[in-house]
Design an enzyme around this catalytic site. Structure first.
Site, PDB file in Angstrom:
ATOM      1  N   TYR A  65      92.823  -1.071  17.689  1.00  0.00           N
ATOM      2  CA  TYR A  65      93.790  -2.155  17.505  1.00  0.00           C
ATOM      3  C   TYR A  65      94.774  -1.823  16.393  1.00  0.00           C
ATOM      4  O   TYR A  65      94.542  -0.930  15.579  1.00  0.00           O
ATOM      5  CB  TYR A  65      93.075  -3.487  17.210  1.00  0.00           C
ATOM      6  CG  TYR A  65      92.427  -3.551  15.846  1.00  0.00           C
ATOM      7  CD1 TYR A  65      93.109  -4.070  14.752  1.00  0.00           C
ATOM      8  CD2 TYR A  65      91.131  -3.092  15.647  1.00  0.00           C
ATOM      9  CE1 TYR A  65      92.519  -4.134  13.503  1.00  0.00           C
ATOM     10  CE2 TYR A  65      90.525  -3.156  14.409  1.00  0.00           C
ATOM     11  CZ  TYR A  65      91.226  -3.678  13.331  1.00  0.00           C
ATOM     12  OH  TYR A  65      90.646  -3.732  12.096  1.00  0.00           O
ATOM     13  N   CYS A  66      95.875  -2.557  16.400  1.00  0.00           N
ATOM     14  CA  CYS A  66      96.877  -2.466  15.342  1.00  0.00           C
ATOM     15  C   CYS A  66      97.396  -3.879  15.085  1.00  0.00           C
ATOM     16  O   CYS A  66      96.705  -4.861  15.346  1.00  0.00           O
ATOM     17  CB  CYS A  66      98.002  -1.497  15.721  1.00  0.00           C
ATOM     18  SG  CYS A  66      98.986  -2.017  17.143  1.00  0.00           S
ATOM     19  N   ARG A  67      98.629  -4.018  14.619  1.00  0.00           N
ATOM     20  CA  ARG A  67      99.165  -5.335  14.311  1.00  0.00           C
ATOM     21  C   ARG A  67      99.421  -6.150  15.572  1.00  0.00           C
ATOM     22  O   ARG A  67      98.985  -7.275  15.704  1.00  0.00           O
ATOM     23  CB  ARG A  67     100.453  -5.193  13.495  1.00  0.00           C
ATOM     24  CG  ARG A  67     101.075  -6.521  13.105  1.00  0.00           C
ATOM     25  CD  ARG A  67     102.323  -6.312  12.251  1.00  0.00           C
ATOM     26  NE  ARG A  67     102.918  -7.598  11.941  1.00  0.00           N
ATOM     27  CZ  ARG A  67     103.789  -8.228  12.717  1.00  0.00           C
ATOM     28  NH1 ARG A  67     104.164  -7.684  13.861  1.00  0.00           N
ATOM     29  NH2 ARG A  67     104.290  -9.390  12.368  1.00  0.00           N
TER      30      ARG A  67
END
Length: 106
Positions: A65-67
């Site tokens: 995941y990221c932002r």
């Protein structure tokens, strides 16, 4: 081999199963503002990103995941190309995780 985008509730179910390696590809500055418990941080923008990713165990199952889901989606495809067997990307990223009221740690 499975490489797919998953919605937040599905990602949470996988996360709760404790059988995945959790990978956060945000910057260290983003990571310290809140991340999933047990996540390892490898900065997508770091020059050695691909080298660090390729050193991970390709047989393990990964949640990435990221932002907002963009960088982690690119990381998922890179991992697919590097031979990782199973990688799931959090669609909507940590923003969606928070919108669902799921817990983060600092």
């Amino acid at each position: 081999m499975t490489h797919q985008d998953v919605d937040t509730p599905s990602f949470k179910n996988l996360y709760d199963g404790n059988s995945y390696f959790i990978l956060d590809v945000r910057t260290p500055e983003e990571f310290i503002t809140g991340h999933l418990k047990g996540a390892e941080n490898i900065n997508f923008y770091e020059e050695e990103f691909e080298e660090k990713i390729s050193s991970l165990d390709k047989r393990k199952k990964y949640l990435v995941y990221c932002r907002s889901g963009g960088r982690s989606r690119q990381a998922m495809f890179l991992m697919r190309d590097l031979g990782f067997e199973e990688v799931c990307n959090l669609s909507g990223g940590i923003l969606s995780w928070g919108e669902h009221g799921y817990e983060l740690e600092n």
